[in-house]
Design an enzyme around this catalytic site. Structure first.
Site, PDB file in Angstrom:
ATOM      1  CD  GLU A   1      -5.601   5.401  -1.360  1.00  0.00           C
ATOM      2  OE1 GLU A   1      -5.520   4.489  -2.190  1.00  0.00           O
ATOM      3  OE2 GLU A   1      -4.606   5.896  -0.796  1.00  0.00           O
TER       4      GLU A   1
ATOM      5  CG  ASP B   1      -3.811   3.545   1.405  1.00  0.00           C
ATOM      6  OD1 ASP B   1      -4.504   3.852   2.398  1.00  0.00           O
ATOM      7  OD2 ASP B   1      -4.107   2.622   0.626  1.00  0.00           O
TER       8      ASP B   1
ATOM      9  CE1 TYR C   1      -1.753   1.023   3.185  1.00  0.00           C
ATOM     10  CE2 TYR C   1       0.492   0.296   2.734  1.00  0.00           C
ATOM     11  CZ  TYR C   1      -0.683   0.901   2.329  1.00  0.00           C
ATOM     12  OH  TYR C   1      -0.776   1.394   1.057  1.00  0.00           O
TER      13      TYR C   1
END
Length: 719
Positions: free
Chosen positions: A9, A106, A306
Site C-alpha cells: 500500500e 493493509d 497495525y
C-alpha cells in the site's frame, strides 16, 4: 524465469517486504526486483471513483436542476497526482514474466479496495494471493508469506468495500451539491459526519435545558474517621435538616466490621479508539495526531503493531511471541516490570486472549523489534509509552488490596466507614503508583465512638459535560443511546460494527467537522457553531440519526459474508439519494451567515466571513466559488512563558505577534526569537517560524486517505 508481483500500500511497507524477499534496488523507479519477486506499491489509493464532470461536462457547473446525479455504471479513474506510480504498477502487472500477484496492502476493507481497484482498472486477470499480517517486522512478513491465502477468500470483502464507496459517493455528492447550490454556502453532509454533528447538538440542548437540583449529604466526624450516611444523598432539605438535628450529641455504635480482599485488573489492551481517547485525555492529542504517530511507529520504526484495529484482544497464535515482545520493549524504565513478568512467567488468559474477539487485526501491542526512544519524536514517544505500559500492565499481576467496611448506627440512621490496605500494587506499579496511602481502620464491633459533629453538606446536580475529542470518540463508537428508535437489532449492529465510522476514519470525520467550520474548540470542549446548527435544520431527517449508518453497516456486513449482493445495496442507495435531494429541494428554511465581517474579499469583492478553525481564526470568502481565505490568528505549539498554554500567532509579516488567549501575555516575534534562542542556545529565525507554521497548515489540510476523500476533494469543504 517467472516471477511474483507483490503490491504493497505504501513505499515504506513495500521496501520492508522487498528486503525480506531479497528484492534489490533503490526503489526510485517505483519498484524493487529480485530473482523471484518484484515488489511495488500504491501511494494510498491510485484509483478512485470518477467525479461527476467525468460523466458529463455539464456537471462542471453545479446546478440544483441537474440533481440527482446517478450514473448507470460507476467509472474508475487514476488519481492525477499519483498517475505516474499507477502507470508503473500497470506496466509491471502486464509483464509477461509476472505470472501471479500477492496483494500486500493493509489487511482490511479499505486496503482490499486499494489493490482491487488497481487490478480492475488495469484489467489484470492473473492469479491472486493475499498477504494478511498485523505488523511489518521481518518475522511477521516471513510468517505471512508462508501462509498466503487465495485471493477469492476476500472477494466479498472487496464487494463490501465497493458498495460502501459507491454509497458514500451517490449520497455524499448529491446531498452536498444540493445543499451547496440551494443555499450558496459551503455545506456538506454524510452518513457519519451528520449524525456525529447531531450528537453534539443534542448534548448542547441537554445542557441548555438542564435544571440543577440541590441535594444534601450527611457525614459524621469522629477521631477514627468520617462515617458517611448510607443513603448517600437526598433532595429533601427538610428531611436532611431534621436528621441532622436528631443526631446531635449521639454516639456511633459499630454494629459490624467486615474485611474483604479485593482485586482490580488492568484495563484491556488498546484498540485505536481507546488509544486516541487516552492520548487526548493525557496529552490533548487530537485523534488524527495520535493516528499519525501510530502509523509512523508501525511503518517506520516497526515498534508497534497495525494501528487501525477495533479489537482489544489477542489471538492464540500471538501468545508464543509475547516473551520476545517483552524482551524487545523491556528497556530503560520498562526493564524492571518486564523482568518481573518474565521471571514469574507469562500467564495468558481470556481477559486478553480470545480468538472470537479478533477479526482483521488483534490489539495494538509492541512488536519483537526494539526501538531507541531517542529516535522518536516527543509525540511518538508518548504514544509508544502508552502502548508499552498498557501491554506490561495487562501481563502483570492484579492490584490487590484489603477493604475494611465498618457499619455503625447513629441514632436511627445507618452510617459506614471504609478503610483500605494495599497488599500488592500489581499492574499499578507499571504506572509508578507506589505512593498509595493505606487507610487503616482502628475500629471493632461493639465500639461506641463519640461523634464530634454531624456535617450537613449541600451540592447541586451537574449538567452533562460537553464533548471533548475523547468523549466524542466514545459516543461515535457507542451511539445507540442517541438513536430515536428502540430497535435492539439495529443497536446491536452498531455495537458489532463499531458504531459511527470505523477506527480508521473517525479521526478524519472529526477533522472534517472542524475544517468545515461546523464545530469549534473552546479549551478542550467541542462546541457546535451556528453553521452546524443551521445545517442540521436543512439536511434530510434520517441522515441525522445513527440508525441510517446502522442499517447500512448491517447490509455491508451481509455483503462481506456473501449474504447480500453488492448491486442490491447500491440500488437502495440510489433510491435514497433521490429522496434526499427531493427533501432538500422542498425544504423552505433559509441559511444565514451570522459571522459576516466588514472586510471585502480581495478576489471577488464580497464580504468575508470570520470563522474559527481547529488551529485558529481566519477570514474566508462567503462565495463558495471564490474560496479565498486568509489567516487572522493561528494556534501554535509555542507555549506561554507564564501559564504554559499554547500561543496564537497573529498578524502578518514583521507585525506578527504571539498572544496568549488565557492570560493575555503578548510577545513580538522578535522577542519570541530572542527568548527561544536563549532557551535553546540557538536562534529561531523568521524562516524557522514560517516553516513551522507551513507544516501546521499542511497537517491541518491533509486529505484523508480513502476513495471518498479523492472523490470529494474538489468540493473544498475545508474552506
Amino acid at each position: 524465469m517467472t516471477k511474483t508481483l507483490v503490491l504493497a500500500e505504501k513505499p515504506s511497507v513495500g521496501k520492508d517486504i522487498a528486503r525480506v524477499l531479497s528484492a534489490k534496488g533503490g526503489g526510485k523507479n517505483g519498484f524493487l526486483e529480485g530473482s523471484n519477486y518484484v515488489v511495488t506499491w500504491a501511494l494510498g489509493h491510485l484509483i478512485t471513483l470518477a467525479d461527476p464532470e467525468q460523466y458529463d461536462n455539464k456537471y462542471k457547473s453545479w446546478d440544483l436542476n441537474d440533481l440527482p446525479i446517478l450514473p448507470d455504471k460507476m467509472k474508475l479513474v487514476p488519481i492525477r497526482e499519483t498517475r505516474k506510480q499507477y502507470e508503473t504498477v500497470k506496466k509491471l502487472l502486464n509483464r509477461s514474466d509476472i505470472t501471479d500477484i500477492v496483494i500486500a496492502t493493509d489487511a482490511g476493507r479499505e486496503g482490499e479496495l486499494v489493490a482491487r481497484w488497481i487490478l480492475d482498472y488495469a484489467k489484470v486477470k492473473k492469479p491472486v494471493k493475499r498477504l494478511w499480517i498485523s505488523s511489518v517486522t521481518d518475522k511477521a512478513i516471513r510468517e505471512g508469506f508462508k501462509k498466503l491465502r487465495p485471493g477469492r477468500d476476500y472477494e466479498n470483502l472487496y464487494h463490501s468495500a465497493v458498495a460502501r464507496s459507491v454509497a458514500d459517493w451517490v449520497v455524499g455528492i448529491n446531498a452536498t451539491r444540493a445543499l451547496t447550490t440551494k443555499y450558496n454556502a459551503q455545506l456538506s453532509c454524510g452518513r457519519v459526519q451528520t449524525p456525529t454533528l447531531a450528537m453534539l447538538l443534542n448534548r448542547e440542548k441537554d445542557i441548555q435545558s438542564f435544571q440543577p437540583k440541590e441535594f444534601y449529604t450527611l457525614t459524621a466526624v469522629t477521631e477514627n474517621g468520617n462515617f458517611v450516611w448510607k443513603e448517600g444523598q437526598t433532595f429533601d432539605k427538610e428531611k436532611a435538616e431534621k436528621i441532622e438535628r436528631s443526631l446531635r450529641g449521639s454516639d456511633a455504635v459499630v454494629e459490624s466490621v467486615s474485611v474483604k480482599e479485593k482485586k482490580s485488573f488492568s484495563p484491556g489492551l488498546y484498540d485505536l479508539t481507546e488509544l486516541q481517547r487516552d492520548a487526548n485525555k493525557r496529552y490533548d492529542f487530537s485523534a488524527k495526531e495520535t493516528l499519525a504517530a501510530m502509523q509512523t511507529l508501525y511503518e517506520r520504526h516497526k515498534a508497534l503493531t497495525y494501528p487501525r484495529t477495533d479489537s482489544r484482544y489477542l489471538s492464540d497464535d500471538i501468545v508464543p511471541t509475547l516473551k520476545e515482545r517483552l524482551e524487545a520493549c523491556g528497556r530503560g524504565e520498562f526493564a524492571k516490570p518486564a523482568r518481573g513478568i518474565l521471571n514469574k512467567g507469562i500467564k495468558a488468559n481470556a481477559s486478553f486472549v480470545d480468538n472470537r474477539k479478533v477479526s482483521d487485526h488483534h490489539a495494538i501491542i509492541p512488536t519483537e523489534e526494539s526501538v531507541s526512544l531517542a529516535d522518536l519524536s516527543d509525540r511518538e514517544r508518548k504514544i509508544y509509552e502508552l502502548v508499552v505500559k498498557r501491554f506490561l500492565a495487562v501481563l502483570s499481576e492484579p492490584y490487590v488490596y484489603e477493604e475494611t467496611r465498618a457499619e455503625a448506627k447513629i441514632g436511627d440512621q445507618n452510617f459506614e466507614l471504609k478503610g483500605k490496605v494495599v497488599k500488592s500494587l500489581g499492574w499499578k506499579a507499571v504506572y509508578g503508583k507506589d505512593e498509595e496511602a493505606d487507610l487503616v481502620m482502628k475500629v471493632k464491633k461493639g465500639d461506641q465512638i463519640p461523634v464530634r459533629a454531624i456535617k450537613l453538606d449541600t451540592g447541586k446536580t451537574k449538567p452533562p459535560a460537553r464533548f471533548n475529542e475523547a468523549t466524542l470518540l466514545s459516543a461515535m463508537e457507542n451511539p445507540a443511546k442517541y438513536m430515536d428508535s428502540k430497535d435492539k437489532e439495529l443497536a446491536k449492529t452498531l455495537g458489532e460494527t463499531g458504531g459511527l465510522g470505523t477506527v480508521a476514519t473517525r479521526a478524519d470525520i472529526i477533522d472534517k467537522l472542524f475544517n468545515s467550520f461546523l464545530i469549534e474548540k473552546q479549551g478542550k470542549e467541542l462546541h457546535i457553531t451556528s453553521k452546524g446548527r443551521q445545517l442540521l435544520e436543512l439536511v434530510p431527517v434520517d441522515l441525522k440519526s445513527p440508525e441510517l449508518t446502522a442499517k447500512w453497516e448491517q447490509k455491508l456486513a451481509q455483503i462481506e459474508k456473501g449474504k447480500l449482493k453488492e448491486q442490491a445495496f447500491t440500488g437502495e442507495m440510489r433510491e435514497y439519494a433521490k429522496k434526499a435531494v427531493l427533501e432538500i429541494k422542498q425544504n423552505e428554511k433559509k441559511f444565514r451567515h451570522d459571522n459576516v465581517t466588514s472586510q471585502k474579499c480581495p478576489d471577488c469583492g464580497k464580504l468575508m466571513l470570520k470563522v474559527k478553525g481547529k488551529r485558529g481564526t481566519m477570514l474566508v470568502c462567503q462565495d463558495r466559488e471564490c474560496g479565498h481565505r486568509e489567516p487572522l490568528a493561528k494556534l501554535t505549539n509555542a507555549r506561554c512563558p507564564n501559564c504554559h498554554r499554547k500561543l496564537e500567532l497573529r498578524g502578518q509579516g514583521d507585525k506578527q505577534i504571539f498572544v496568549c488567549a488565557t492570560c493575555g501575555h503578548r510577545e513580538k516575534l522578535s522577542a519570541f526569537e530572542a527568548r527561544r534562542g536563549k532557551e535553546k542556545k540557538g536562534k529561531v529565525s523568521k524562516r524557522d517560524v514560517a516553516n513551522y507554521m507551513k507544516k501546521q497548515d499542511q497537517t491541518e489540510e491533509e486529505p484523508f486517505n480513502n476513495s471518498m476523500a479523492e472523490a470529494l476533494a474538489k468540493l473544498k469543504l475545508d474552506k
